[in-house]
Write a protein that holds these residues in place. Structure first.
Motif, PDB file in Angstrom:
ATOM      1  N   ILE A  56       0.616   6.364   6.700  1.00  8.99           N
ATOM      2  CA  ILE A  56       1.357   6.440   8.052  1.00  8.99           C
ATOM      3  C   ILE A  56       1.299   4.353   7.642  1.00  8.99           C
ATOM      4  CG2 ILE A  56       1.709   5.314  10.197  1.00  8.99           C
ATOM      5  CD1 ILE A  56       0.131   8.667  10.880  1.00  8.99           C
ATOM      6  N   VAL A  57       2.363   4.001   7.420  1.00 10.78           N
ATOM      7  CA  VAL A  57       2.510   2.811   7.359  1.00 10.78           C
ATOM      8  C   VAL A  57       3.366   1.666   8.556  1.00 10.78           C
ATOM      9  CG1 VAL A  57       2.570   0.734   5.736  1.00 10.78           C
ATOM     10  CG2 VAL A  57       2.229   2.934   4.907  1.00 10.78           C
ATOM     11  N   PRO A  58       2.689   1.412   9.283  1.00 11.99           N
ATOM     12  CA  PRO A  58       3.065   0.774  10.422  1.00 11.99           C
ATOM     13  C   PRO A  58       3.812  -0.463  10.197  1.00 11.99           C
ATOM     14  CG  PRO A  58       0.721   1.210  11.070  1.00 11.99           C
ATOM     15  CD  PRO A  58       1.195   1.152   9.046  1.00 11.99           C
ATOM     16  N   ASP A  59       4.472  -0.813  10.803  1.00  9.27           N
ATOM     17  CA  ASP A  59       5.298  -2.367  11.005  1.00  9.27           C
ATOM     18  C   ASP A  59       4.767  -2.982  11.736  1.00  9.27           C
ATOM     19  OD1 ASP A  59       7.136  -1.189   9.200  1.00  9.27           O
ATOM     20  OD2 ASP A  59       8.490  -0.328  10.681  1.00  9.27           O
ATOM     21  N   GLY A  60       3.543  -3.254  12.340  1.00  6.32           N
ATOM     22  CA  GLY A  60       2.854  -3.815  13.321  1.00  6.32           C
ATOM     23  C   GLY A  60       3.246  -3.193  14.067  1.00  6.32           C
ATOM     24  N   PRO A  61       1.630  -3.297  15.585  1.00  9.30           N
ATOM     25  CA  PRO A  61       1.751  -2.260  15.979  1.00  9.30           C
ATOM     26  C   PRO A  61       2.245  -1.160  16.510  1.00  9.30           C
ATOM     27  CG  PRO A  61       1.563  -4.465  17.503  1.00  9.30           C
ATOM     28  CD  PRO A  61       2.021  -4.522  15.657  1.00  9.30           C
ATOM     29  N   ALA A  62       1.831   0.392  16.348  1.00  6.43           N
ATOM     30  CA  ALA A  62       2.371   1.479  16.355  1.00  6.43           C
ATOM     31  C   ALA A  62       1.942   2.652  17.087  1.00  6.43           C
ATOM     32  CB  ALA A  62       3.346   2.069  15.117  1.00  6.43           C
ATOM     33  N   SER A  63       2.733   3.174  17.839  1.00  4.47           N
ATOM     34  CA  SER A  63       1.628   4.195  18.623  1.00  4.47           C
ATOM     35  C   SER A  63       2.358   6.334  18.112  1.00  4.47           C
ATOM     36  CB  SER A  63       1.309   3.113  20.129  1.00  4.47           C
ATOM     37  OG  SER A  63       2.577   4.075  21.052  1.00  4.47           O
ATOM     38  N   PHE A  64       1.588   6.949  18.613  1.00  4.97           N
ATOM     39  CA  PHE A  64       2.019   8.418  18.709  1.00  4.97           C
ATOM     40  C   PHE A  64       1.180   9.511  18.880  1.00  4.97           C
ATOM     41  CE2 PHE A  64       2.136   5.848  14.125  1.00  4.97           C
ATOM     42  CZ  PHE A  64       3.486   5.655  14.351  1.00  4.97           C
ATOM     43  N   LEU A  65       1.836  10.008  19.587  1.00  6.31           N
ATOM     44  CA  LEU A  65       1.343  11.242  19.925  1.00  6.31           C
ATOM     45  C   LEU A  65       1.290  11.637  18.704  1.00  6.31           C
ATOM     46  CD1 LEU A  65       3.063  11.881  23.368  1.00  6.31           C
ATOM     47  CD2 LEU A  65       1.212  10.479  22.749  1.00  6.31           C
ATOM     48  N   THR A  76      -4.557   7.907   6.822  1.00  2.90           N
ATOM     49  CA  THR A  76      -4.078   8.579   6.543  1.00  2.90           C
ATOM     50  C   THR A  76      -4.309  10.128   7.576  1.00  2.90           C
ATOM     51  OG1 THR A  76      -3.544   8.205   4.127  1.00  2.90           O
ATOM     52  CG2 THR A  76      -3.818  10.898   4.640  1.00  2.90           C
ATOM     53  N   VAL A  77      -3.465  10.905   7.597  1.00  2.00           N
ATOM     54  CA  VAL A  77      -3.680  11.901   8.150  1.00  2.00           C
ATOM     55  C   VAL A  77      -3.290  13.239   7.669  1.00  2.00           C
ATOM     56  CG1 VAL A  77      -3.222  12.947  10.909  1.00  2.00           C
ATOM     57  CG2 VAL A  77      -2.972  10.934  10.858  1.00  2.00           C
ATOM     58  N   SER A  78      -4.890  13.891   8.116  1.00  5.96           N
ATOM     59  CA  SER A  78      -4.587  15.664   7.124  1.00  5.96           C
ATOM     60  C   SER A  78      -3.291  16.333   8.408  1.00  5.96           C
ATOM     61  CB  SER A  78      -6.348  15.776   6.410  1.00  5.96           C
ATOM     62  OG  SER A  78      -6.618  15.570   6.286  1.00  5.96           O
ATOM     63  N   VAL A  79      -3.003  16.745   7.554  1.00  2.66           N
ATOM     64  CA  VAL A  79      -2.658  18.643   8.206  1.00  2.66           C
ATOM     65  C   VAL A  79      -2.984  19.709   8.282  1.00  2.66           C
ATOM     66  CG1 VAL A  79       0.365  19.495   8.469  1.00  2.66           C
ATOM     67  CG2 VAL A  79       0.001  17.050   7.509  1.00  2.66           C
ATOM     68  N   ASP A  80      -3.510  19.930   8.897  1.00 10.05           N
ATOM     69  CA  ASP A  80      -4.611  21.406   9.221  1.00 10.05           C
ATOM     70  C   ASP A  80      -4.558  22.117   9.758  1.00 10.05           C
ATOM     71  OD1 ASP A  80      -6.611  19.070   7.530  1.00 10.05           O
ATOM     72  OD2 ASP A  80      -7.272  18.530   9.650  1.00 10.05           O
ATOM     73  N   LEU A  95       2.335  19.944  12.034  1.00  9.47           N
ATOM     74  CA  LEU A  95       1.937  18.552  12.794  1.00  9.47           C
ATOM     75  C   LEU A  95       3.370  17.367  13.088  1.00  9.47           C
ATOM     76  CD1 LEU A  95      -1.187  17.111  14.336  1.00  9.47           C
ATOM     77  CD2 LEU A  95      -0.715  15.611  11.629  1.00  9.47           C
ATOM     78  N   ILE A  96       3.086  17.545  14.446  1.00 15.03           N
ATOM     79  CA  ILE A  96       4.817  16.486  14.755  1.00 15.03           C
ATOM     80  C   ILE A  96       4.345  15.497  15.317  1.00 15.03           C
ATOM     81  CG2 ILE A  96       6.332  16.279  16.849  1.00 15.03           C
ATOM     82  CD1 ILE A  96       5.946  19.718  16.648  1.00 15.03           C
ATOM     83  N   PHE A  97       4.077  14.240  14.307  1.00 16.17           N
ATOM     84  CA  PHE A  97       4.706  12.814  14.740  1.00 16.17           C
ATOM     85  C   PHE A  97       5.735  12.735  16.232  1.00 16.17           C
ATOM     86  CE2 PHE A  97       1.975  13.923  11.206  1.00 16.17           C
ATOM     87  CZ  PHE A  97       1.229  12.944  10.763  1.00 16.17           C
ATOM     88  N   VAL A  98       5.048  11.783  17.372  1.00 16.43           N
ATOM     89  CA  VAL A  98       6.068  11.721  18.178  1.00 16.43           C
ATOM     90  C   VAL A  98       5.547  10.070  18.488  1.00 16.43           C
ATOM     91  CG1 VAL A  98       6.979  11.950  20.651  1.00 16.43           C
ATOM     92  CG2 VAL A  98       6.106  13.732  19.075  1.00 16.43           C
ATOM     93  N   CYS A  99       7.143   9.005  17.773  1.00 23.12           N
ATOM     94  CA  CYS A  99       6.855   7.643  18.266  1.00 23.12           C
ATOM     95  C   CYS A  99       6.499   6.970  19.462  1.00 23.12           C
ATOM     96  CB  CYS A  99       7.201   6.913  16.738  1.00 23.12           C
ATOM     97  SG  CYS A  99       7.164   5.086  17.204  1.00 23.12           S
ATOM     98  N   THR A 100       6.069   6.568  20.569  1.00 22.42           N
ATOM     99  CA  THR A 100       5.852   6.744  21.466  1.00 22.42           C
ATOM    100  C   THR A 100       6.077   4.829  21.321  1.00 22.42           C
ATOM    101  OG1 THR A 100       3.322   6.551  21.860  1.00 22.42           O
ATOM    102  CG2 THR A 100       4.847   8.203  22.715  1.00 22.42           C
ATOM    103  N   GLY A 101       5.589   3.648  20.689  1.00 30.29           N
ATOM    104  CA  GLY A 101       5.963   2.783  20.590  1.00 30.29           C
ATOM    105  C   GLY A 101       6.209   1.877  19.648  1.00 30.29           C
ATOM    106  N   GLY A 102       6.403   1.501  18.886  1.00 26.60           N
ATOM    107  CA  GLY A 102       6.660   0.586  17.254  1.00 26.60           C
ATOM    108  C   GLY A 102       7.834   1.538  16.929  1.00 26.60           C
ATOM    109  N   SER A 103       7.607   1.384  15.277  1.00 27.67           N
ATOM    110  CA  SER A 103       8.026   1.819  13.982  1.00 27.67           C
ATOM    111  C   SER A 103       7.248   1.831  12.650  1.00 27.67           C
ATOM    112  CB  SER A 103       8.965   1.088  13.685  1.00 27.67           C
ATOM    113  OG  SER A 103       8.665   0.162  12.900  1.00 27.67           O
ATOM    114  N   ALA A 104       7.549   2.831  12.039  1.00 29.36           N
ATOM    115  CA  ALA A 104       6.648   2.732  10.834  1.00 29.36           C
ATOM    116  C   ALA A 104       6.738   3.908   9.894  1.00 29.36           C
ATOM    117  CB  ALA A 104       5.106   3.350  11.215  1.00 29.36           C
ATOM    118  N   THR A 105       6.557   4.053   8.556  1.00 29.89           N
ATOM    119  CA  THR A 105       7.752   4.502   7.332  1.00 29.89           C
ATOM    120  C   THR A 105       6.158   6.101   7.263  1.00 29.89           C
ATOM    121  OG1 THR A 105       6.237   3.584   6.086  1.00 29.89           O
ATOM    122  CG2 THR A 105       8.427   2.914   6.744  1.00 29.89           C
ATOM    123  N   LEU A 106       6.709   7.040   7.745  1.00 33.92           N
ATOM    124  CA  LEU A 106       5.812   7.779   7.956  1.00 33.92           C
ATOM    125  C   LEU A 106       5.659   8.927   6.244  1.00 33.92           C
ATOM    126  CD1 LEU A 106       5.229   7.506  10.660  1.00 33.92           C
ATOM    127  CD2 LEU A 106       4.687  10.257  10.777  1.00 33.92           C
TER     128      LEU A 106
END
Length: 280
Positions: free
Chosen positions: A267-276, A226-230, A234-245
């Motif tokens: 964030i619930v990744p389907d496997g390894p995932a990466s984000f900016l 879980t990521v706080s929006v402070d 906050l933008i999540f840019v997916c650079t690998g894998g997939s997930a639900t936010l």
């Protein structure tokens, strides 16, 4: 949470996918959910301050530079452009230009451009997935063929094209150059290192860029978090894998916008995932 319709642009060197844009005339439109069809201007007050792109360079981009805020406002009545690159994919031998490798002055710059030798003084960097380059306004640069990367930048579409290899555009005509305008925009200093160093870490944010225009972290996950929006957003840019936010699906090459009203993002990744993750 908002995901937007892609804005696809075909250019002489490859393609750009604008996944989140507040640039006038290119405002992003919500792709799904109860707000489907609404523009970014309908859900965020004022001009959205960042532009998020995925760039797939099949050929070398032009040698270029962007003005800073002061110069851009004076000349164009808009923001300048500071940006960053995160390399997602790189063909064998892929490289890019960022900064100068030897000191020149404005007169030498004019001479080098006139003689088609400007590339000879640029710092040339071989690239690999995970490489990060921060490009403050004024830094001469170019993405080259074989690079696939995510770009985070100020909301601005002001580019001074310095040199374009004497090639025609998609219409068969030479593309406009801005070598004279660039002369006053370039930072002529030589820096010791143009690549951003960082240590990857799984499951927690790793700082990549902190500047007055935006802040960006890398988040690499195998498990839910879980990521706080402070901040305002906050933008999540997916650079690998997939997930639900928060239930919104996202995969590589997409971005999702969370506003402060969301408070946090699961964030619930389907496997390894990466984000900016980025905000102002």
């Amino acid at each position: 949470m908002f995901k937007f319709e892609p804005i696809l642009k075909t250019l002489v060197w490859g393609t750009e996918n604008w996944v989140l844009s507040g640039v006038p005339g290119n405002e992003s439109v919500v792709a799904e959910g109860p707000d489907k069809g609404r523009k970014i201007t309908d859900i965020y007050p004022g001009q959205f301050p960042l532009l998020i792109k995925f760039i797939d360079a099949h050929k070398d981009l032009s040698i270029q530079v962007h003005p800073d805020d002061e110069l851009a406002r004076e000349r164009h009545g808009c923001n300048g452009k500071t940006e960053m690159w995160y390399v997602i994919g790189a063909a064998e031998g892929a490289h890019l230009y960022s900064g100068l490798k030897e000191e020149i002055d404005p007169d030498k710059y004019v001479e080098l451009v006139r003689e088609d030798r400007i590339v000879s003084v640029l710092a040339d960097h071989k690239v690999a997935p995970g490489d990060v380059y921060f490009l403050p306004a004024g830094r001469i640069h170019a993405i080259c063929g074989g690079c696939y990367l995510a770009e985070i930048q100020q909301t601005s579409d002001i580019t001074y094209r310095i040199y374009d290899y004497n090639r025609p555009g998609l219409d068969g005509k030479p593309r406009q150059l801005h070598t004279a305008e660039a002369k006053d925009a370039i930072d002529y200093k030589v820096y010791t290192d143009y690549k951003t160093s960082y240590t990857p870490a799984e499951g927690k944010p790793v700082e990549l860029v902190r500047c007055r225009h935006f802040s960006t972290d890398l988040l690499q996950l195998n498990d839910s978090c879980t990521v706080s929006v402070d901040s305002d957003f906050l933008i999540f840019v997916c650079t690998g894998g997939s997930a639900t936010l928060n239930g919104v699906t996202i995969k590589e090459g997409e971005a999702v916008l969370a506003l402060s009203s969301d408070k946090s993002v699961r964030i619930v990744p389907d496997g390894p995932a990466s984000f900016l993750t980025t905000h102002v």
